[in-house]
Design an enzyme around this catalytic site. Sequence first.
Site, PDB file in Angstrom:
ATOM      1  N   TYR A  47      42.199  41.449  22.179  1.00  0.00           N
ATOM      2  CA  TYR A  47      43.189  41.076  21.169  1.00  0.00           C
ATOM      3  C   TYR A  47      44.048  39.949  21.726  1.00  0.00           C
ATOM      4  CZ  TYR A  47      47.410  41.276  18.292  1.00  0.00           C
ATOM      5  OH  TYR A  47      48.458  40.941  17.475  1.00  0.00           O
TER       6      TYR A  47
ATOM      7  N   GLU B 129      47.082  36.115  14.731  1.00  0.00           N
ATOM      8  CA  GLU B 129      46.315  37.111  15.479  1.00  0.00           C
ATOM      9  C   GLU B 129      44.842  36.749  15.491  1.00  0.00           C
ATOM     10  OE1 GLU B 129      48.604  41.369  14.721  1.00  0.00           O
ATOM     11  OE2 GLU B 129      46.848  40.855  13.519  1.00  0.00           O
TER      12      GLU B 129
END
Length: 379
Positions: free
Chosen positions: A101, A188
């Site tokens: 991530y 993101e």
Amino acid sequence: MKIHEYQAKALFREAGIPVPEGRVAGLPEEAAAAATDFGPRVAVKAQVHAGGRGKAGGVKLATSPDGARSAAEAILGMDIKGSTVRKVLVERASDIRKEAYLGIILDRSARGLRIIASAAGGMDIEEVAAATPEKILNVVTPSTEFPEAEVRDLAPRLFEDEAPADQVVEIARRLWDLFVTRDGSLVEINPLVLSGDGSVVALDGKFNFDDNGLYRHPEIDALRDLGEENPHEIEAKARGLSYVELEGDIGCMVNGAGLAMATMDIIHLFGGHPANFLDVGGSSNPEKVVHAFRLILARPGIKAILINIFGGITRCDDIARGILQAYAQIEIPVPVVVRLTGTNAEEGRALLEGSALHPAEGFEEAVRKVLELAQGGAS
């Protein structure tokens, strides 16, 4: 402002961040055609602003054009957390060795930008952050200059491998520059994947922008999908009102963002649930009050309305005239409590005498009264 994954990936691609080949489709036949170009294995992904697409069945793998068509037929029209799927992204499936991530947020509490990274990327990243926060890596800086040294330190930990670290740093640098130059509030990549051939690719993309900076970026504002936004909030913006829809049953009409937040807090404190944030602003235009009533009552389940006005620039007598105008123009089927204090408060209260409204002098009195009325009690 939010944009779709396919739009975020177009910005990533423009910035030099590796993303899979893909194409957006609004029809099953278009999905099949895209699969022909990018097959034999493709991912068909719902394009909505809501999260949790994978768990909701909005992401499917297909191994043929017919499979992509069937996947698109199943996904198009789905309801995912209140959003109807109108488009899918069909892209070449990736050979995933590891997932991670990588994100950047504007962190007002830290007065800077925060890079967030984790080796535990994927669908359950929120659960990872809650249960094992030590797996979340953070870099915070008050500067808009890319924190090179800190990112080079965390890069090898994302895939627990030194080999792709330089790729991670370069992707983070390009993501940072994109975030800063486009006035982002959140970006993101989840997951950021290490492929079987050793390349690092942004397999997903989420990008939110600061509304206050959109005037500098008409090309970003043009990406807005009004079909994904609350129609009442869109109307409110057009009327010069600040409005956010919530899940409670006490309608709120307040002047000033700070007082509006305090009003919602006190409603919660006394056991109630606000239905909205609504700031009518500093204007003394009675017509805005009428529009505010329409917005509040457009949502089902409203049991009572609290009007809490502290007159400064806003004149309480003009608010009172707007309230009376609203009663004359539309049906208001729920009890309304009014607290007027400040500029021309006495004049405003005098205008409302003899009406069906429930007056209140103090803040606490107003909140207690509106909650009592919402439960069917007497004034």
